[in-house]
Design a protein around this motif. Structure first.
Motif, PDB file in Angstrom:
ATOM      1  N   TRP A  61     -16.947 -50.836  11.359  1.00  0.00           N
ATOM      2  CA  TRP A  61     -16.632 -49.377  11.458  1.00  0.00           C
ATOM      3  C   TRP A  61     -17.206 -48.334  10.555  1.00  0.00           C
ATOM      4  O   TRP A  61     -17.272 -48.716   9.269  1.00  0.00           O
ATOM      5  CB  TRP A  61     -15.113 -49.177  11.427  1.00  0.00           C
ATOM      6  CG  TRP A  61     -14.540 -49.720  12.810  1.00  0.00           C
ATOM      7  CD1 TRP A  61     -13.806 -51.040  12.773  1.00  0.00           C
ATOM      8  CD2 TRP A  61     -14.230 -49.280  14.078  1.00  0.00           C
ATOM      9  NE1 TRP A  61     -13.153 -51.245  13.852  1.00  0.00           N
ATOM     10  CE2 TRP A  61     -13.688 -50.356  14.776  1.00  0.00           C
ATOM     11  CE3 TRP A  61     -14.761 -48.132  14.527  1.00  0.00           C
ATOM     12  CZ2 TRP A  61     -13.058 -50.031  16.190  1.00  0.00           C
ATOM     13  CZ3 TRP A  61     -14.329 -47.955  16.119  1.00  0.00           C
ATOM     14  CH2 TRP A  61     -13.640 -48.866  16.930  1.00  0.00           C
ATOM     15  N   SER A  62     -17.814 -47.473  10.969  1.00  0.00           N
ATOM     16  CA  SER A  62     -18.591 -46.335  10.122  1.00  0.00           C
ATOM     17  C   SER A  62     -17.652 -45.304  10.006  1.00  0.00           C
ATOM     18  O   SER A  62     -17.191 -44.715  11.047  1.00  0.00           O
ATOM     19  CB  SER A  62     -19.789 -45.882  10.629  1.00  0.00           C
ATOM     20  OG  SER A  62     -20.329 -44.911   9.860  1.00  0.00           O
ATOM     21  N   ILE A  63     -17.188 -44.829   8.722  1.00  0.00           N
ATOM     22  CA  ILE A  63     -16.232 -43.928   8.720  1.00  0.00           C
ATOM     23  C   ILE A  63     -16.716 -42.820   7.740  1.00  0.00           C
ATOM     24  O   ILE A  63     -17.154 -42.937   6.546  1.00  0.00           O
ATOM     25  CB  ILE A  63     -14.857 -44.526   8.094  1.00  0.00           C
ATOM     26  CG1 ILE A  63     -14.271 -45.167   9.345  1.00  0.00           C
ATOM     27  CG2 ILE A  63     -13.734 -43.043   8.077  1.00  0.00           C
ATOM     28  CD1 ILE A  63     -13.482 -46.567   8.648  1.00  0.00           C
ATOM     29  N   LYS A  64     -16.788 -41.521   8.055  1.00  0.00           N
ATOM     30  CA  LYS A  64     -17.385 -40.336   7.512  1.00  0.00           C
ATOM     31  C   LYS A  64     -16.339 -39.249   7.275  1.00  0.00           C
ATOM     32  O   LYS A  64     -15.598 -38.731   8.208  1.00  0.00           O
ATOM     33  CB  LYS A  64     -18.836 -40.025   8.118  1.00  0.00           C
ATOM     34  CG  LYS A  64     -19.754 -40.812   8.196  1.00  0.00           C
ATOM     35  CD  LYS A  64     -20.940 -40.318   8.975  1.00  0.00           C
ATOM     36  CE  LYS A  64     -22.099 -41.414   9.137  1.00  0.00           C
ATOM     37  NZ  LYS A  64     -23.388 -40.752   9.604  1.00  0.00           N
ATOM     38  N   SER A  65     -16.515 -38.488   6.013  1.00  0.00           N
ATOM     39  CA  SER A  65     -15.924 -37.165   5.792  1.00  0.00           C
ATOM     40  C   SER A  65     -16.730 -36.522   5.343  1.00  0.00           C
ATOM     41  O   SER A  65     -17.983 -36.794   5.521  1.00  0.00           O
ATOM     42  CB  SER A  65     -14.737 -37.661   4.468  1.00  0.00           C
ATOM     43  OG  SER A  65     -15.510 -37.895   3.339  1.00  0.00           O
ATOM     44  N   ALA A  66     -16.392 -35.217   4.672  1.00  0.00           N
ATOM     45  CA  ALA A  66     -17.230 -34.188   4.504  1.00  0.00           C
ATOM     46  C   ALA A  66     -18.159 -34.731   3.282  1.00  0.00           C
ATOM     47  O   ALA A  66     -19.360 -34.232   2.999  1.00  0.00           O
ATOM     48  CB  ALA A  66     -16.561 -33.007   4.276  1.00  0.00           C
ATOM     49  N   THR A  67     -17.614 -35.645   2.248  1.00  0.00           N
ATOM     50  CA  THR A  67     -18.288 -35.836   1.070  1.00  0.00           C
ATOM     51  C   THR A  67     -18.534 -37.281   0.870  1.00  0.00           C
ATOM     52  O   THR A  67     -19.131 -37.775  -0.107  1.00  0.00           O
ATOM     53  CB  THR A  67     -17.450 -35.421  -0.013  1.00  0.00           C
ATOM     54  OG1 THR A  67     -16.102 -36.044  -0.043  1.00  0.00           O
ATOM     55  CG2 THR A  67     -17.257 -33.846   0.057  1.00  0.00           C
ATOM     56  N   SER A  68     -17.901 -38.190   1.712  1.00  0.00           N
ATOM     57  CA  SER A  68     -18.189 -39.838   1.518  1.00  0.00           C
ATOM     58  C   SER A  68     -18.409 -40.414   2.980  1.00  0.00           C
ATOM     59  O   SER A  68     -18.186 -39.839   4.026  1.00  0.00           O
ATOM     60  CB  SER A  68     -17.178 -40.303   0.786  1.00  0.00           C
ATOM     61  OG  SER A  68     -15.711 -40.041   1.561  1.00  0.00           O
ATOM     62  N   HIS A  69     -18.905 -41.737   2.963  1.00  0.00           N
ATOM     63  CA  HIS A  69     -19.096 -42.519   3.949  1.00  0.00           C
ATOM     64  C   HIS A  69     -18.555 -43.939   3.529  1.00  0.00           C
ATOM     65  O   HIS A  69     -18.861 -44.355   2.225  1.00  0.00           O
ATOM     66  CB  HIS A  69     -20.278 -42.563   4.481  1.00  0.00           C
ATOM     67  CG  HIS A  69     -20.764 -43.681   5.328  1.00  0.00           C
ATOM     68  ND1 HIS A  69     -21.246 -44.902   4.879  1.00  0.00           N
ATOM     69  CD2 HIS A  69     -20.583 -43.840   6.788  1.00  0.00           C
ATOM     70  CE1 HIS A  69     -21.510 -45.459   5.994  1.00  0.00           C
ATOM     71  NE2 HIS A  69     -21.025 -45.043   7.006  1.00  0.00           N
ATOM     72  N   CYS A  70     -17.626 -44.734   4.351  1.00  0.00           N
ATOM     73  CA  CYS A  70     -17.460 -45.851   3.987  1.00  0.00           C
ATOM     74  C   CYS A  70     -17.623 -46.648   5.552  1.00  0.00           C
ATOM     75  O   CYS A  70     -17.628 -46.392   6.588  1.00  0.00           O
ATOM     76  CB  CYS A  70     -16.143 -46.143   3.407  1.00  0.00           C
ATOM     77  SG  CYS A  70     -14.569 -45.813   4.445  1.00  0.00           S
ATOM     78  N   GLU A  71     -17.487 -48.237   5.152  1.00  0.00           N
ATOM     79  CA  GLU A  71     -17.103 -49.013   6.413  1.00  0.00           C
ATOM     80  C   GLU A  71     -16.179 -49.879   6.255  1.00  0.00           C
ATOM     81  O   GLU A  71     -15.452 -50.154   5.134  1.00  0.00           O
ATOM     82  CB  GLU A  71     -18.641 -49.916   6.412  1.00  0.00           C
ATOM     83  CG  GLU A  71     -19.858 -49.478   6.615  1.00  0.00           C
ATOM     84  CD  GLU A  71     -21.071 -50.221   6.801  1.00  0.00           C
ATOM     85  OE1 GLU A  71     -20.750 -51.321   6.716  1.00  0.00           O
ATOM     86  OE2 GLU A  71     -21.967 -49.864   7.550  1.00  0.00           O
TER      87      GLU A  71
END
Length: 389
Positions: free
Chosen positions: A126-136
């Protein structure tokens, strides 16, 4: 057996409890929430059933108000106040959520105050994004509540018939009595829940019934009855899930690499609007399934323990608010019998404590009906004699 990277979107009771449980067992958990602990617009009541299942809630050193009495008010204005025999603790949601998030942190979860903007499945992660970061992540847990912009990523969106509107005020003051008032034509009710240092006074109704503005006016007109004024309060509004029987039967709560908990899954009683117990229990059932290496067991556990009870509530909700029983409306008869029958009054106490489930409610009522009727008759005759004298 745990997925290597677990991301929980939503830091309410369900998300925080799941984060604490999985982290304490060695899971690598990231929890995202844009607000973290906040004063959610709901009563905040935990029944004796919840406090018994999770003793740490009873023992936690956070503010709560222990309720001793309940007042029910029928659409006609008839009312009855009775003493509860088992504890109901009403928490500030700011304090309750804060405590649960602290448990998650102390268990090893990383709690991040950020709003998630995008969730997408890419191959096996899963790719998960916020306004300032990204994680899997290998596994995503959706615990975002009813306002859920990500549901369509995992399951079909729900129609307006599956929601209720809640509106109300936080008003300074407190007491030891919960007030619940029913209004003619409203599929819902007015509540006054006293917390430790303020009242949560609110009203709920179906989203395809009354508008938020109409509900707000109805509440404001009724507040003086309880010695309260909206002019001294802070307004709030919120959406609550209230799934139809069909939605409860057909909605997926789990899939490959994901699960939904609590309000995000629609696990709320369609009659009472109670969701705290189901949020916590769904988090517990999900965590147990994931830790056992069989996350698909979560759906089976829901079907065994939670969904049948919620489906019963959904099936009888319309009859509860608008149906007839024993020659009068259900709501009027409920208040009348609570006032006149000790047997029926004990049934109401058990409903409030969580001890009485819908699965055998009908059988209990009809099994007790001869005694309830006899007690009601004696009470009526006694009242007539007193009125004549």
């Amino acid at each position: 057996m745990l997925p290597q990277r677990i991301v929980i979107v939503g830091g309410g009771p369900a998300g925080a409890l799941a984060a604490a449980t999985l982290s304490s067992e060695g899971g690598s958990v990231l929890l995202f929430d844009e607000k973290l602990a906040w004063e959610k617009p709901c009563g905040g009541g935990l029944t004796d059933k919840a406090l018994t299942r999770w003793p740490f809630l009873r023992e936690a050193a956070i503010e709560r108000n222990v309720i001793s009495d309940c007042e029910l008010i029928a659409p006609s204005g008839a009312k009855i106040r009775f003493t509860l025999d088992k504890q109901i603790a009403i928490f500030s949601r700011l304090a309750l959520n804060g405590m649960l998030l602290d448990r998650a942190r102390n268990s090893g979860a990383k709690v991040i105050r950020e709003r998630i903007l995008h969730v997408e499945r890419k191959q096996s992660a899963w790719s998960i994004k916020s306004a300032t970061s990204h994680c899997e992540a290998d596994f995503v847990v959706l615990a975002t509540g009813a306002r859920n912009s990500f549901r369509s990523v995992f399951a079909p969106n729900l129609g307006p018939e599956n929601f209720m509107v809640a509106a109300g005020y936080y008003i300074p003051g407190t007491s030891r009595t919960v007030h619940i008032k029913f209004i003619e034509g409203l599929h819902g009710y007015i509540w006054v829940f006293p917390r430790a240092n303020h009242f949560s006074a609110g009203i709920c109704g179906r989203t395809h019934g009354k508008s938020t503005a109409e509900l707000r006016r109805m509440l404001e007109d009724c507040l003086p009855e309880f010695g309260l004024s909206h002019e001294t309060g802070t307004f709030y509004a919120h959406i609550l899930p209230s799934l139809t029987p069909e939605a409860l039967r057909n909605s997926p709560f789990y899939g490959e690499g994901w699960a939904m908990l609590g309000d995000a899954a629609g696990l709320v009683d369609a009659i009472t609007g109670e969701g705290l117990y189901y949020a916590l229990r769904s988090a517990e059932l999900f965590s147990e399934a994931l830790l056992s290496g069989g996350p698909e067991g979560y759906a089976a556990s829901l079907q065994h323990e939670i969904l049948p009870e919620l489906e019963r509530a959904s099936r009888i909700a319309d009859r509860f608010y608008a149906g007839d029983w024993l020659g009068g409306s259900v709501l009027e008869r409920m208040v009348q019998l609570t006032a006149s029958s000790t047997k029926f009054r004990q049934l109401m106490r058990d409903l409030f404590s969580g001890a009485q489930e819908y699965s055998n409610l009908k059988q209990r009522v009809y099994r007790s009906l001869p005694r309830i009727a006899a007690e009601a008759l004696v009470s009526t005759l006694w009242q007539m004699e007193r009125d004549q004298t």
